[in-house]
Scaffold this motif. Sequence first.
Motif, PDB file in Angstrom:
ATOM      1  N   ALA A 102     -42.118 -15.839 -97.991  1.00 11.56           N
ATOM      2  CA  ALA A 102     -41.957 -15.087 -96.747  1.00 11.56           C
ATOM      3  C   ALA A 102     -40.528 -14.572 -96.596  1.00 11.56           C
ATOM      4  O   ALA A 102     -40.301 -13.495 -96.042  1.00 11.56           O
ATOM      5  CB  ALA A 102     -42.336 -15.960 -95.548  1.00 11.56           C
ATOM      6  N   SER A 103     -39.559 -15.343 -97.121  1.00 11.66           N
ATOM      7  CA  SER A 103     -38.161 -14.892 -97.028  1.00 11.66           C
ATOM      8  C   SER A 103     -37.926 -13.660 -97.900  1.00 11.66           C
ATOM      9  O   SER A 103     -37.104 -12.795 -97.561  1.00 11.66           O
ATOM     10  CB  SER A 103     -37.218 -16.018 -97.457  1.00 11.66           C
ATOM     11  N   LEU A 104     -38.659 -13.572 -99.028  1.00 11.08           N
ATOM     12  CA  LEU A 104     -38.526 -12.402 -99.893  1.00 11.08           C
ATOM     13  C   LEU A 104     -39.120 -11.167 -99.227  1.00 11.08           C
ATOM     14  O   LEU A 104     -38.508 -10.093 -99.249  1.00 11.08           O
ATOM     15  CB  LEU A 104     -39.204 -12.661-101.234  1.00 11.08           C
ATOM     16  N   THR A 105     -40.317 -11.307 -98.637  1.00 11.43           N
ATOM     17  CA  THR A 105     -40.909 -10.156 -97.957  1.00 11.43           C
ATOM     18  C   THR A 105     -40.046  -9.720 -96.774  1.00 11.43           C
ATOM     19  O   THR A 105     -39.945  -8.530 -96.465  1.00 11.43           O
ATOM     20  CB  THR A 105     -42.337 -10.461 -97.468  1.00 11.43           C
ATOM     21  N   LYS A 106     -39.381 -10.691 -96.138  1.00 12.69           N
ATOM     22  CA  LYS A 106     -38.486 -10.351 -95.017  1.00 12.69           C
ATOM     23  C   LYS A 106     -37.298  -9.522 -95.505  1.00 12.69           C
ATOM     24  O   LYS A 106     -36.783  -8.672 -94.779  1.00 12.69           O
ATOM     25  CB  LYS A 106     -37.993 -11.637 -94.345  1.00 12.69           C
ATOM     26  N   SER A 107     -36.876  -9.760 -96.755  1.00 18.84           N
ATOM     27  CA  SER A 107     -35.793  -8.954 -97.335  1.00 18.84           C
ATOM     28  C   SER A 107     -36.178  -7.482 -97.385  1.00 18.84           C
ATOM     29  O   SER A 107     -35.314  -6.604 -97.312  1.00 18.84           O
ATOM     30  CB  SER A 107     -35.464  -9.424 -98.754  1.00 18.84           C
ATOM     31  N   PHE A 108     -37.491  -7.230 -97.501  1.00 17.11           N
ATOM     32  CA  PHE A 108     -37.988  -5.858 -97.556  1.00 17.11           C
ATOM     33  C   PHE A 108     -38.472  -5.369 -96.196  1.00 17.11           C
ATOM     34  O   PHE A 108     -39.152  -4.341 -96.100  1.00 17.11           O
ATOM     35  CB  PHE A 108     -39.115  -5.757 -98.588  1.00 17.11           C
ATOM     36  N   GLY A 109     -38.151  -6.111 -95.146  1.00 19.20           N
ATOM     37  CA  GLY A 109     -38.484  -5.674 -93.796  1.00 19.20           C
ATOM     38  C   GLY A 109     -39.901  -5.954 -93.369  1.00 19.20           C
ATOM     39  O   GLY A 109     -40.379  -5.374 -92.382  1.00 19.20           O
ATOM     40  N   VAL A 110     -40.606  -6.868 -94.066  1.00 22.10           N
ATOM     41  CA  VAL A 110     -42.002  -7.178 -93.738  1.00 22.10           C
ATOM     42  C   VAL A 110     -42.125  -8.657 -93.402  1.00 22.10           C
ATOM     43  O   VAL A 110     -41.692  -9.513 -94.176  1.00 22.10           O
ATOM     44  CB  VAL A 110     -42.945  -6.829 -94.905  1.00 22.10           C
ATOM     45  N   GLU A 111     -42.703  -8.949 -92.253  1.00 23.71           N
ATOM     46  CA  GLU A 111     -42.940 -10.334 -91.855  1.00 23.71           C
ATOM     47  C   GLU A 111     -44.334 -10.759 -92.290  1.00 23.71           C
ATOM     48  O   GLU A 111     -45.329 -10.156 -91.893  1.00 23.71           O
ATOM     49  CB  GLU A 111     -42.796 -10.486 -90.337  1.00 23.71           C
ATOM     50  N   TYR A 112     -44.378 -11.793 -93.118  1.00 24.80           N
ATOM     51  CA  TYR A 112     -45.654 -12.356 -93.560  1.00 24.80           C
ATOM     52  C   TYR A 112     -46.149 -13.282 -92.458  1.00 24.80           C
ATOM     53  O   TYR A 112     -45.523 -14.289 -92.155  1.00 24.80           O
ATOM     54  CB  TYR A 112     -45.462 -13.111 -94.877  1.00 24.80           C
ATOM     55  N   GLN A 113     -47.276 -12.953 -91.839  1.00 20.10           N
ATOM     56  CA  GLN A 113     -47.734 -13.656 -90.640  1.00 20.10           C
ATOM     57  C   GLN A 113     -48.292 -15.053 -90.920  1.00 20.10           C
ATOM     58  O   GLN A 113     -48.338 -15.892 -90.024  1.00 20.10           O
ATOM     59  CB  GLN A 113     -48.801 -12.813 -89.917  1.00 20.10           C
ATOM     60  N   ASN A 114     -48.733 -15.278 -92.148  1.00 16.76           N
ATOM     61  CA  ASN A 114     -49.310 -16.568 -92.522  1.00 16.76           C
ATOM     62  C   ASN A 114     -50.419 -17.005 -91.562  1.00 16.76           C
ATOM     63  O   ASN A 114     -50.517 -18.162 -91.159  1.00 16.76           O
ATOM     64  CB  ASN A 114     -48.223 -17.647 -92.591  1.00 16.76           C
TER      65      ASN A 114
END
Length: 351
Positions: A149-161
Amino acid sequence: LKMYNALERPDLAKKYEYSSGPFAFYLVSGERHMKIENPSEEEITRTMLRFGKDKKKLVYFVFLHGELDPELQGQEAISLFKTDLELSYEVKKLELFKQTKVPDDAELVVIAGPRQAYLAPEVEALREYAKRGGRLMLALDPDGKHGLASLTKSFGVEYQNDYVLDPRAMIPGAGTIAAIGSEFSTTAEATRPLRNGFAVFIVASGLKRAPDAPADFKFDELVKTDDTPIAAEELTNNPKVRSKGPHVMGYEVKGKLAGSDKEFDVIIFGDSDFFRNGFYRNNLNRDLAMNSVSSLAKDSELVSIRPKTPKGTQLSMTRTQLMIVLFGFLLPVPILMFFTSGLLWWRRKAA
């Protein structure tokens, strides 16, 4: 187009390694040749496109974190996806924890359905790859402890899980665990050709654009649901609703990470099961998967809607309908023909 008999031209059969079968198709230019394994319209076109390239681009699949293994077979594997990829690309596996760097020859890196957590150096290696202008496809499941999730956040996307559940998509024996992606982006190259259909995601999470995402990042909602599905915190018979639809199931993001002057291109899905053999060739799953790869690899000529595999038509009949067909047609017709032929034989004999 030239045709040769292998018995008359054993030299050509040896040169092109033709050994058996009623026929074989080859593309030939000078000393170069390439065999067309399955002479369908799609593969002939793809082979011609590959033939015009000096070498195949490399697609790496990260593994050793419980990801879907492209080498395995069966309904739960992704060998069909790999087979399609190998028509145009060279597929390799990447042990990221050993190398701590994505190879420079990687055209694209795929992470499909990891179950165990990535180590911090591995996440940083993927981030560094993006800084070098790398291209990533992340397909992440909500029930996997991947820690990306921290990697996707680097690309501006929040993984909702969370779990996106659509009451219209019942899986026999499993219940409501699927989501239907029916709205495709009309601007993204990967989804522009996709119309009049839908993709099915199994045990999938929703995605959201992070409110603090860099303003210069370019976002495209590749595929999303309509407003029918709900997002739940857990899979239960009476799930607690976290949010209502529509839910974004796939994002494409382009931009430059801090400290980099090269643009990354990343596609993120909230599910990896649509790659699996059991679902891959259903609906638009295959088109979405392959078009995403072709778009990331900058092979726009390969982005298309692929021909569907013909399927047999199953005839379902009730017991009453079966009895009507059996006693109303299947049995009377041969009996009638038997007596008619007997009557004709008797009349000709008596004439």
